[in-house]
Each structure stands twice: as C-alpha cells, then as structure tokens.
Motif scaffolding. Sequence first.
Motif, PDB file in Angstrom:
ATOM      1  N   THR A 135     -26.217 -28.873  62.110  1.00 57.91           N
ATOM      2  CA  THR A 135     -25.199 -29.697  61.458  1.00 57.91           C
ATOM      3  C   THR A 135     -24.069 -28.838  60.906  1.00 57.91           C
ATOM      4  N   SER A 136     -24.409 -27.707  60.313  1.00 54.28           N
ATOM      5  CA  SER A 136     -23.372 -26.818  59.785  1.00 54.28           C
ATOM      6  C   SER A 136     -22.499 -26.277  60.916  1.00 54.28           C
ATOM      7  N   ARG A 137     -23.118 -25.926  62.031  1.00 51.39           N
ATOM      8  CA  ARG A 137     -22.339 -25.463  63.186  1.00 51.39           C
ATOM      9  C   ARG A 137     -21.388 -26.561  63.662  1.00 51.39           C
ATOM     10  N   ALA A 138     -21.861 -27.796  63.705  1.00 55.81           N
ATOM     11  CA  ALA A 138     -21.023 -28.911  64.139  1.00 55.81           C
ATOM     12  C   ALA A 138     -19.862 -29.137  63.162  1.00 55.81           C
ATOM     13  N   LYS A 139     -20.129 -29.004  61.870  1.00 58.71           N
ATOM     14  CA  LYS A 139     -19.067 -29.184  60.878  1.00 58.71           C
ATOM     15  C   LYS A 139     -18.008 -28.095  61.005  1.00 58.71           C
ATOM     16  N   ILE A 140     -18.447 -26.856  61.224  1.00 57.42           N
ATOM     17  CA  ILE A 140     -17.492 -25.754  61.410  1.00 57.42           C
ATOM     18  C   ILE A 140     -16.674 -25.997  62.677  1.00 57.42           C
ATOM     19  N   ASN A 141     -17.325 -26.399  63.739  1.00 54.39           N
ATOM     20  CA  ASN A 141     -16.639 -26.672  64.999  1.00 54.39           C
ATOM     21  C   ASN A 141     -15.595 -27.772  64.825  1.00 54.39           C
ATOM     22  N   GLN A 142     -15.939 -28.828  64.135  1.00 51.67           N
ATOM     23  CA  GLN A 142     -15.005 -29.937  63.881  1.00 51.67           C
ATOM     24  C   GLN A 142     -13.826 -29.459  63.025  1.00 51.67           C
ATOM     25  N   LEU A 143     -14.122 -28.696  62.011  1.00 57.65           N
ATOM     26  CA  LEU A 143     -13.077 -28.171  61.141  1.00 57.65           C
ATOM     27  C   LEU A 143     -12.122 -27.273  61.929  1.00 57.65           C
ATOM     28  N   ALA A 144     -12.681 -26.384  62.744  1.00 60.92           N
ATOM     29  CA  ALA A 144     -11.876 -25.433  63.500  1.00 60.92           C
ATOM     30  C   ALA A 144     -11.087 -26.091  64.621  1.00 60.92           C
ATOM     31  N   ASN A 145     -11.713 -26.999  65.345  1.00 54.55           N
ATOM     32  CA  ASN A 145     -11.086 -27.567  66.539  1.00 54.55           C
ATOM     33  C   ASN A 145     -10.300 -28.837  66.308  1.00 54.55           C
ATOM     34  N   VAL A 146     -10.504 -29.475  65.172  1.00 58.98           N
ATOM     35  CA  VAL A 146      -9.763 -30.712  64.922  1.00 58.98           C
ATOM     36  C   VAL A 146      -8.857 -30.556  63.703  1.00 58.98           C
ATOM     37  N   TYR A 201      -6.157 -34.162  56.312  1.00 55.47           N
ATOM     38  CA  TYR A 201      -6.754 -33.663  57.546  1.00 55.47           C
ATOM     39  C   TYR A 201      -8.282 -33.561  57.438  1.00 55.47           C
ATOM     40  N   ALA A 202      -8.777 -33.558  56.208  1.00 53.56           N
ATOM     41  CA  ALA A 202     -10.219 -33.445  55.976  1.00 53.56           C
ATOM     42  C   ALA A 202     -10.549 -34.095  54.639  1.00 53.56           C
ATOM     43  N   ASN A 203     -11.827 -34.373  54.442  1.00 52.05           N
ATOM     44  CA  ASN A 203     -12.268 -34.832  53.129  1.00 52.05           C
ATOM     45  C   ASN A 203     -13.148 -33.737  52.528  1.00 52.05           C
ATOM     46  N   PRO A 204     -13.413 -33.789  51.237  1.00 52.53           N
ATOM     47  CA  PRO A 204     -14.170 -32.697  50.598  1.00 52.53           C
ATOM     48  C   PRO A 204     -15.503 -32.372  51.276  1.00 52.53           C
ATOM     49  N   ALA A 205     -16.220 -33.364  51.771  1.00 49.14           N
ATOM     50  CA  ALA A 205     -17.516 -33.119  52.420  1.00 49.14           C
ATOM     51  C   ALA A 205     -17.352 -32.294  53.695  1.00 49.14           C
ATOM     52  N   ASP A 206     -16.192 -32.413  54.356  1.00 55.30           N
ATOM     53  CA  ASP A 206     -15.941 -31.647  55.582  1.00 55.30           C
ATOM     54  C   ASP A 206     -15.847 -30.146  55.311  1.00 55.30           C
ATOM     55  N   LEU A 207     -15.593 -29.786  54.069  1.00 58.33           N
ATOM     56  CA  LEU A 207     -15.379 -28.386  53.708  1.00 58.33           C
ATOM     57  C   LEU A 207     -16.625 -27.732  53.128  1.00 58.33           C
TER      58      LEU A 207
END
Length: 111
Positions: free
Chosen positions: A17-28, A59-65
């Motif tokens: 899940t953490s990898r997916a969140k980093i990927n979303q943050l980086a790529n989106v 561009y993001a919400n606090p949980a995304d970070l």
Amino acid sequence: VVGTGAWNKLREAKVTTSRAKINQLANVALQDYRRHYNRLPDSLEELLQPSDKNFGEPYANPADLRDSWENDMRYTRISNSKFKVVSLGADGTEGGEQDDADITWPDDFDN
C-alpha cells in the motif's frame, strides 16, 4: 502458526500500500502540479492547496502524504523535473529490513 502468517501478510500489505501511495503521488499529483506550474513544488504541503489550475481542487489530500504506518512521506525537490519521495517504513527511521526498510521513489521503482 496461523497468527504469524496473518501478521506477515498484514505487514506485506502495508508495504504494498505504501508503494502504491508513493507511485500515485509521484506519477499523478506531482506530475500534474509540474505540468500546470512548469516546476515541482518546494514541499508536499503545496499539493494540499486548492489550485485554479486544478479546477480549484488540491493535488492531494493529507492522507495521500502519509504512508501505511501514518508517517509523513519525505520529499526532496532536486530540480524542476527531478525529486525523491521516501517512506521510512514501519519503524519510521532510515534504513531497516523487511517492512522497516525505506521505500524510495524513483530508486525502488521500475520507471
């Protein structure tokens, strides 16, 4: 034995899940910001601000970070086009093994 297996699966899920969140943050989120402003933000907190260039939305919400362990992701802007995003893993400290290991964008991802 069943408890240990379930615990290991939970630990693996948090890493995934953490990898997916980093990927979303980086790529989106970061790439959308860069596309709109022709630069990367100085901090991840800039992604939380509503932007007219993003239809008035952040561009993001606090949980995304935060990673799966509720630790803030670390972000370093290297240039207008290069950056690093890091989760420090389950222990919240640099280094470690298994679910304590750091997860770093782009080093730990196939780009």
